[in-house]
Design an enzyme around this catalytic site. Structure first.
Site, PDB file in Angstrom:
ATOM      1  N   GLY A 132       0.824  -1.201   0.000  1.00 34.83           N
ATOM      2  CA  GLY A 132       0.000   0.000   0.000  1.00 34.83           C
ATOM      3  C   GLY A 132       0.861   1.254   0.000  1.00 34.83           C
ATOM      4  O   GLY A 132       1.153   1.804   1.061  1.00 34.83           O
ATOM      5  N   SER A 134       0.974   3.800  -3.277  1.00 34.49           N
ATOM      6  CA  SER A 134       0.343   4.862  -4.064  1.00 34.49           C
ATOM      7  C   SER A 134      -1.021   5.242  -3.511  1.00 34.49           C
ATOM      8  O   SER A 134      -1.750   4.413  -2.957  1.00 34.49           O
ATOM      9  CB  SER A 134       0.164   4.411  -5.514  1.00 34.49           C
ATOM     10  OG  SER A 134       1.419   4.208  -6.117  1.00 34.49           O
ATOM     11  N   SER A 166      -1.808  -3.607  -6.521  1.00 28.72           N
ATOM     12  CA  SER A 166      -1.845  -4.874  -7.264  1.00 28.72           C
ATOM     13  C   SER A 166      -2.117  -6.026  -6.312  1.00 28.72           C
ATOM     14  O   SER A 166      -1.507  -6.123  -5.239  1.00 28.72           O
ATOM     15  CB  SER A 166      -0.501  -5.101  -7.974  1.00 28.72           C
ATOM     16  OG  SER A 166      -0.356  -4.180  -9.019  1.00 28.72           O
ATOM     17  N   GLU A 249      13.623  -4.184  -4.937  1.00 28.24           N
ATOM     18  CA  GLU A 249      12.761  -4.717  -5.991  1.00 28.24           C
ATOM     19  C   GLU A 249      13.152  -4.280  -7.400  1.00 28.24           C
ATOM     20  O   GLU A 249      12.517  -4.646  -8.345  1.00 28.24           O
ATOM     21  CB  GLU A 249      11.302  -4.292  -5.727  1.00 28.24           C
ATOM     22  CG  GLU A 249      11.058  -2.817  -5.936  1.00 28.24           C
ATOM     23  CD  GLU A 249       9.608  -2.520  -6.295  1.00 28.24           C
ATOM     24  OE1 GLU A 249       9.127  -3.090  -7.270  1.00 28.24           O
ATOM     25  OE2 GLU A 249       8.980  -1.710  -5.603  1.00 28.24           O
ATOM     26  N   GLU A 365      11.235   8.056 -15.493  1.00 24.18           N
ATOM     27  CA  GLU A 365      11.770   9.395 -15.204  1.00 24.18           C
ATOM     28  C   GLU A 365      12.395   9.443 -13.813  1.00 24.18           C
ATOM     29  O   GLU A 365      13.443  10.068 -13.617  1.00 24.18           O
ATOM     30  CB  GLU A 365      10.647  10.429 -15.330  1.00 24.18           C
ATOM     31  CG  GLU A 365      10.168  10.665 -16.766  1.00 24.18           C
ATOM     32  CD  GLU A 365       9.331   9.514 -17.337  1.00 24.18           C
ATOM     33  OE1 GLU A 365       8.822   8.676 -16.556  1.00 24.18           O
ATOM     34  OE2 GLU A 365       9.207   9.447 -18.578  1.00 24.18           O
TER      35      GLU A 365
END
Lengths: 378, 332
Positions: A132, A134, A166, A249, A365
């Site tokens: 958790g 975003s 997700s 990750e 970016e």
């Protein structure tokens, strides 16, 4: 010289062949879907049955101590398992986050009680986790997190909303970054919480993606009460803990193998067209190089170091490769995307889902900003 | 990696910084780096050679050191005494009749200035006297001469695959000209060095050049471009280093060598454009050192196998082995 990537090549020791044989034998017994489209981007494909079998065979949480259900294997042994699973297109999505991120984070920052409660189930392929981070107002700028945790008698009260989560609909637990200090700003005052998703007050709603898949969710917290020990690590230290979690990750084999099912299907179609053969050759050269870069970075991580810039380079190059692969193949195939063959179905799927590859886990970016900082720019 | 590598790198850096002539290169012994000590060489491994060639690339060394290094190693493997003077390499076409070679080779590095040529002809390696040279020049202004031989006495001959011995670049079933693969890999190492040097120049430039009231380095658009260049430098470097490690490990190195040159070529295409873009007009001048790198990089990209040539080969290998066989090769 600007040494942004000065890692030596890594070579697996000779005894690693046995482990590779073991996982290939497992995959022969538990064969991934024959349809290439179902093998594409397979670490986003959840199959709890497959995860349970993989866990029972000892291939989840395999670097964790045996006391928590792990097998105390090396990080590079785990690398072999991951790359074999991904190259085969195995549906590893259900347990992927717990194995890669949540478990290691609990080992690093969690309490003994948290480890004993959660890790054995994760290693067994029975307990799945989601992340958790975003929120509607906090994407690449994660310091904009507003969901909050307030101290109440005996625990915490949670309110707010997570987005793009997700696998929340498969997971039993979420590791969330929440604002635990009222009135705090940006990176300060954030903490990590481990939240069982069956706690009253939590609502999970699907966000369907452009190909009709249910991977993303939005997760609402309405006066959710969790006990004191839901806090992971140090109160107020959430930003530092999460940043370390994200670095773990970034450089794994999932960052360049998401489109591998298509390359494999194309190769196995035994193409005669010289233009197609040439594209295959170019993609193989990039694949081989990315694997070398990813392994070298993993070996440095395994040595206890923190190759932040190298990991960002692996992810940026790897994601660009995963995205270029379907487009390069489309450019030389003389066929419309009518879904008539397994190859064309796989191609169509990857053309549509691959834009997400350079978004998840840090946008292109953001990564390039990290690389630039590593060179002393800014 | 052999124990001498740190010393070797210091020595090579100092030597290359002085724009040495061939006599200085020969006296340094570097052409015999890959020759076993018992045969009068340094006994360096392929990783040592990669490190030296990378430094040569970064220094824009204008001498055929890579060519001499490979020729000396292959001759030593074949048990052939190293001829005196400068030995270069060539990918030639032609035939041997009664111990005499008739044929030609295009664009031989320093072909006309060499005392002997180790030529790959099909699957065979021939040590030839210097042929008749028709001068040619690379984009960097280095000799790339066409050589013609008319009934020239072959000094020594051997199968490319067997002559490579334990390095195992060839296998007996393959008729690949192994010299081409090794030379392509050597170019990849030079590319990694030269592109890294171009990145260094670019970083220095953007840190000092002020526009719009601040150094270019503080423009996010510039930062993002340099991150891409740095990633290409990293990829080219890892590809050449990993191919060297594969050579040192033995076994089938064909995929690694081909991938290294192909990846280096891709890095040139993507990287040089960025190095020039962030430099603006100054990078385009004769006086600024970027041109020394750009002109070599663009020439090397074609030499010993273009992207297309290596991609055709790698693609054919992949299709022949199937996806499972390819994966086994990559992970083997």
């Amino acid at each position: 010289m600007v040494a942004v990537f000065a890692l030596p090549p890594f070579a697996f020791p000779d005894d690693s062949a046995a482990l590779r044989g073991d996982i290939r034998a497992f995959l022969a017994r538990h064969q991934p879907a024959s349809e290439p489209a179902a093998r594409a981007n397979c670490w986003a494909v959840a199959d709890p049955e497959f995860s349970r079998a993989l866990g029972a065979a000892g291939f989840i949480g395999m670097t964790w101590p045996e006391a928590y259900g792990g097998r105390a294997r090396s990080a590079m042994a785990r690398y072999i398992i991951l790359e074999e699973l991904l190259a085969a297109g195995a549906p590893v999505g259900a347990h992927w986050i717990a194995d890669r991120q949540t478990g290691p984070l609990l080992l690093r920052y969690g309490s003994e009680a948290q480890r004993r409660r959660w890790l054995p189930g994760m290693a067994a392929g029975e307990v799945f986790a989601c992340i958790g981070l975003s929120e509607p107002g906090a994407g690449s700028d994660l310091a904009g997190v507003r969901s909050r945790a307030e101290r109440v008698a005996g625990g915490w009260r949670l309110n707010g909303q997570k987005l793009w989560t997700s696998g929340a609909h498969h997971a039993q637990v979420m590791l969330a970054l929440l604002r635990s200090e009222a009135g705090s700003e940006r990176q300060a005052g954030l903490s990590q919480f481990l939240i069982p998703l069956d706690t009253p007050g939590i609502t999970i709603r699907p966000v369907i993606d452009l190909v009709g898949n249910h991977d993303f969710n939005e997760v609402f917290f309405d006066d959710v009460i969790v006990p004191e020990d839901a806090l992971v690590g140090v109160e107020g230290d959430g930003w530092r803990q999460v940043t370390a979690e994200l670095a773990i990750e970034r450089s794994g084999p999932e960052r360049y193998l998401s489109s591998h099912a298509l390359l494999a299907a194309l190769i196995d179609s035994a193409p005669q067209d010289p233009a197609v053969v040439r594209v295959i050759g170019e993609l193989v050269a990039e694949l081989w190089t990315l694997r070398q870069m990813s392994m070298a970075t993993a070996a440095k991580l395994a040595g206890g170091e923190d190759p932040v810039v190298e990991a960002a380079i692996v992810k940026d190059l790897g994601n660009s490769f995963e995205q270029r692969l379907p487009q390069a193949i489309q450019a030389v195939l003389a066929a419309d995307l009518d879904g008539a063959t397994p190859l064309l179905r796989c191609l169509a799927r990857l053309l549509l889902v691959s834009p997400s590859f350079s978004l998840r886990g840090g946008t292109r970016e953001v990564l390039r900003g990290i690389i630039a900082r590593g060179m002393g720019l800014r | 990696m052999t124990a001498m590598r740190p010393d070797l790198e210091r020595t090579a850096s100092a030597l290359f910084a002085g724009a040495p002539d061939w006599t200085a290169i020969a006296e340094s012994g570097l052409p015999r780096l890959l020759v076993p000590e018992a045969a009068g060489g340094f006994g360096g491994d392929w990783g040592d050679a990669e490190a030296v060639l990378r430094l040569a690339g970064a220094a824009a060394l204008a001498q055929p050191l890579a060519e001499a290094m490979l020729a000396a190693r292959l001759l030593a493997d074949a048990g052939v005494a190293l001829p005196a003077g400068r030995v270069t390499i060539a990918i030639a076409q032609g035939r041997v009749t009664d111990g005499r070679f008739t044929g030609s080779a295009p664009a031989v590095p320093w072909g006309g200035a060499s005392d002997a040529v180790l030529a790959a002809v099909g699957g065979e390696l021939l040590l030839l006297p210097p042929g008749v040279a028709t001068p040619g020049l690379s984009p960097a202004g280095e000799p790339r001469d066409r050589l013609d031989w008319q009934g020239a006495a072959v000094l020594a001959a051997g199968r490319a695959s067997t002559s490579l011995g334990k390095s195992g670049v060839g296998d007996s079933a393959a008729s690949e000209p192994d010299l081409l693969a090794l030379a392509g890999w050597a170019r990849a190492a030079q590319v990694a060095g030269a592109l890294g040097a171009a990145l260094d120049l670019a970083v220095d430039h953007v840190n000092t050049r002020v526009q719009f009231g601040k150094p270019l380095a503080r423009q996010q658009a510039v930062q993002q471009q340099l991150a891409v260049l740095a990633s290409e430098v990293a990829a080219a470097g890892m590809a050449s280093a990993a191919a060297a490690a594969a050579l040192d490990a033995g076994g089938d190195c064909r995929l690694a060598l081909a991938a290294a040159k192909l990846r280096a070529n891709l890095a040139i295409g993507r990287g040089v454009a960025i190095a020039h873009q962030v430099h603006g007009a100054i990078g385009f001048t004769r006086d600024y050192p970027l041109q020394l790198l750009t002109r070599r990089l663009m020439g090397w990209r074609s030499e010993f196998g273009s992207e297309g040539a290596w991609a055709d080969r790698l693609g054919a290998l992949a299709v022949a082995r199937g996806s499972a066989g390819l994966w086994a090769t990559i992970t083997g």
